[in-house]
Design a protein around this motif. Structure first.
Motif: not given
Length: 393
Positions: A116-128
């Motif tokens: 249930d993606v929200h607009e606040v979820d927009r952005g960069w995600y990093m896998c470390q």
């Protein structure tokens, strides 16, 4: 628990212990461990592929994939970069966001699920991966929002006087920012400040010196490439006093014939239309009466009305002047039609049907009078004295 270092130098912590080689921090339920050092570079984990950028419509589910080869004893974590929020560490979900979950496959593919993606979820995600130095890949989650009309900032149905300027506004929201255009609902071109157009771009539609021809339904349409596009219907009503035109101010008929008089009016609000005789008596339609003398036939088409008066079995008393009258709250107008006698053709002795008068030719006192041109009334109810005098009145 393993210690993870992101690009901002933030120390990751977890709520559960992941290793027995760490040391407990007094007063906290956390365990931290230094990154694993491997002397041989070939022994380090490596990312098999980039993290694909993902575009998802708001309200749908998103999936971010991180694929790591040769992970061995190292651990994988997901981080929200802009807020520096740790989302997961290896098999454990760290964030309190209930919409986020984790899945993995063969110790190689690590998937971050966002429901249930929200607009606040927009952005960069990093896998470390907790190597030393830390290794990472990042992917962007683009959240798009279909357009919607902002009702409290958008015009509703409008009523304006003819000749005034009118502005209709349509505000829309969405991501990317919606493109807004206007067109008539019927698809017809319209005069837009001196130009004939079918579409007007922009949130505002301003028409100067609006006329009755602008009357109708307009659609404000918002689109941004994210289906579905959306529209709102706005009705534009243009008020003006009655105007009247008469196709034939002079009609000819012979005794015993049926004849139809015709009068065209335009008005908004809709006008009240009726016929009178030259004595000023209102003509009452007798269409329900078999063999009735008069039948008034109104035909409405938008702001246009077609008034037709059928007079049956013409007698001497029927010749004269007939007036069509139109009234609304803004004014009144009328027009006059003269019904004159013409000689009956020979066929009239065998039929009572009205003959076809080619080119509206009327025989009067032995002469042919042509009335091809439609004659408009003066809209003020004036009697056409000059025309009447021409016919010997």
């Amino acid at each position: 628990m393993t210690l993870f270092l992101n690009v901002y130098g933030v120390i990751w912590i977890a709520l559960t212990a992941c290793s027995t080689t760490g040391r407990e921090i007094p007063g906290q339920n956390v365990v931290s461990v230094a990154p694993i050092e491997v002397p041989d570079e070939s022994m380090y984990p490596r990312f098999a592929e980039p993290i694909p950028n993902v575009t998802v419509t708001v309200g749908r589910d998103a999936l971010l994939a991180c694929v790591v080869d040769n992970l061995r004893g190292f651990k994988v974590a997901w981080v929200r970069m802009d807020t520096q929020t740790i989302l997961s560490i290896h098999h454990n979900i760290i964030t309190q966001n209930p919409r986020i979950s984790l899945s993995y496959n063969d110790h190689r593919s690590w998937y971050l699920h966002i429901k249930d993606v929200h607009e606040v979820d927009r952005g960069w995600y990093m896998c470390q991966v907790n190597t030393d130095p830390m290794r990472s890949r990042k992917g962007y989650l683009q959240v798009v929002v279909p357009p919607s009309i902002i009702d409290n900032m958008t015009s509703t149905d409008m009523v304006v006087r003819e000749g005034a300027d009118v502005t209709m506004v349509c505000r829309a929201s969405g991501y990317p920012e919606p493109y807004v255009m206007w067109r008539r609902e019927d698809g017809q071109d319209f005069n837009y400040n001196g130009e004939s157009v079918s579409v007007v771009d922009g949130e505002t539609l301003t028409i100067t010196k609006v006329s009755r021809l602008h009357m109708g339904a307009y659609l404000c349409i918002a689109s941004n490439g994210v289906p579905p596009s959306i529209s709102k219907r706005i009705m534009l009503m243009v008020q003006f006093p009655p105007m009247l035109s008469i196709p034939n101010q002079l009609e000819g008929a012979y005794l015993g014939q049926d004849v139809t008089l015709e009068c065209h009016t335009e008005a908004y609000p809709s006008s009240i239309n009726y016929w009178t005789t030259d004595r000023g008596d209102m003509i009452i339609s007798e269409m329900e009466i078999v063999g009735g003398k008069y039948e008034a036939i109104p035909v409405d088409s938008g702001y246009n009305k077609f008034m037709m008066l059928k007079i049956r079995n013409i007698t001497k008393e029927d010749f004269g002047f007939y007036k069509c009258i139109a009234k609304n709250s803004l004014g009144e107008t009328d027009g006059i039609i003269k019904l004159d006698e013409i000689p009956a053709p020979p066929s009239a002795f065998t039929t009572t049907q009205k003959p076809i008068l080619d080119n509206q030719t009327i025989r009067k006192k032995g002469q042919l009078v042509q009335t091809n041109e439609a004659i408009s009334s003066t809209f003020q109810g004036e009697v056409f004295d000059g025309q009447i005098r021409d016919f010997g009145m």
